[in-house]
Design an enzyme around this catalytic site. Structure first.
Site, PDB file in Angstrom:
ATOM      1  N   ASN A 158      -3.052 -10.827   6.102  1.00  9.34           N
ATOM      2  CA  ASN A 158      -4.319 -10.219   6.479  1.00  9.34           C
ATOM      3  C   ASN A 158      -4.725  -9.201   5.409  1.00  9.34           C
ATOM      4  OD1 ASN A 158      -2.891  -7.812   6.975  1.00  9.34           O
ATOM      5  ND2 ASN A 158      -2.668  -8.263   9.163  1.00  9.34           N
TER       6      ASN A 158
ATOM      7  N   HIS B  25      -1.861  -3.566   0.865  1.00 10.46           N
ATOM      8  CA  HIS B  25      -0.573  -2.887   0.719  1.00 10.46           C
ATOM      9  C   HIS B  25       0.235  -3.521  -0.416  1.00 10.46           C
ATOM     10  CE1 HIS B  25       3.068  -0.719   1.775  1.00 10.46           C
ATOM     11  NE2 HIS B  25       3.706  -1.877   1.776  1.00 10.46           N
TER      12      HIS B  25
ATOM     13  N   ARG C 296      -5.067  -5.943   5.429  1.00 10.46           N
ATOM     14  CA  ARG C 296      -4.199  -4.758   5.326  1.00 10.46           C
ATOM     15  C   ARG C 296      -2.925  -5.070   4.537  1.00 10.46           C
ATOM     16  NH1 ARG C 296      -0.181  -2.619   8.897  1.00 10.46           N
ATOM     17  NH2 ARG C 296       0.065  -0.393   8.574  1.00 10.46           N
TER      18      ARG C 296
ATOM     19  N   ARG D 294      21.267 -24.945  -6.604  1.00  8.01           N
ATOM     20  CA  ARG D 294      20.340 -23.946  -7.167  1.00  8.01           C
ATOM     21  C   ARG D 294      20.976 -22.581  -7.369  1.00  8.01           C
ATOM     22  NH1 ARG D 294      16.032 -26.469  -4.435  1.00  8.01           N
ATOM     23  NH2 ARG D 294      16.454 -25.319  -2.536  1.00  8.01           N
TER      24      ARG D 294
ATOM     25  N   ARG E  92       2.608  -3.228  -5.646  1.00  8.90           N
ATOM     26  CA  ARG E  92       3.129  -4.077  -6.717  1.00  8.90           C
ATOM     27  C   ARG E  92       2.283  -4.083  -7.985  1.00  8.90           C
ATOM     28  NH1 ARG E  92       7.204  -3.072  -4.471  1.00  8.90           N
ATOM     29  NH2 ARG E  92       8.041  -4.381  -2.832  1.00  8.90           N
TER      30      ARG E  92
END
Length: 149
Positions: A88, A94, A90, A72, A99
């Site tokens: 989770n 984030h 949070r 690969r 992003r």
């Protein structure tokens, strides 16, 4: 649709092509590069299968995985990747906040907004404060009302 895939005949491998590759010449060059990468991958797999000693591995499946992992390395960044992720609230907030900004690559931004849309449906009280806006280039960003909750 912001991207489309082409199959290279590799097990589970698709190539994601940027919208900016819609020009015929650019698309042709990209397809040629992907075909060359697929050929190199297959040649490496075959060569490693012939040369890698089976006694180094407890199971045949471990040997097969090691061969494919090594081969690969010649595949391009455009190779599709499938992930299974848990996080989770949070961590998800984030991730989406970081992003889905104009500074993030459009692929990760698109994924972050897709995840946001899923999370808003599942937990509107936790993710419903994000505002999704479309940019002039046709991509989108998401901004939270409550940053770093």
């Amino acid at each position: 649709k912001t991207a489309y895939e082409i199959s290279l005949g590799l097990v589970g491998s698709e190539m994601c092509i940027r919208d900016s590759f819609s020009n015929d010449k650019v698309n042709e060059l990209f397809n040629k590069a992907m075909e060359n990468a697929a050929t190199s991958y297959e040649e490496l797999v075959n060569s490693l299968e012939e040369s890698l000693d089976e006694s180094l591995f407890e199971k045949k499946t471990d040997r097969r995985k090691a061969i494919r992992q090594a081969a690969r390395s010649v595949l391009p960044n455009a190779t599709e990747t499938k992930l299974f992720v848990t996080a989770n609230v949070r961590a998800w907030r984030h991730f989406i906040e970081m992003r889905s900004t104009p500074y993030a690559d459009w692929e990760i931004r698109r994924m972050a907004i897709q995840i946001l849309n899923l999370l808003v449906k599942e937990a509107p009280l936790l993710f419903g404060d994000f505002k999704i806006e479309e940019l002039p280039d046709g991509t989108s960003i998401a901004t939270p009302l409550h940053s770093k909750v």
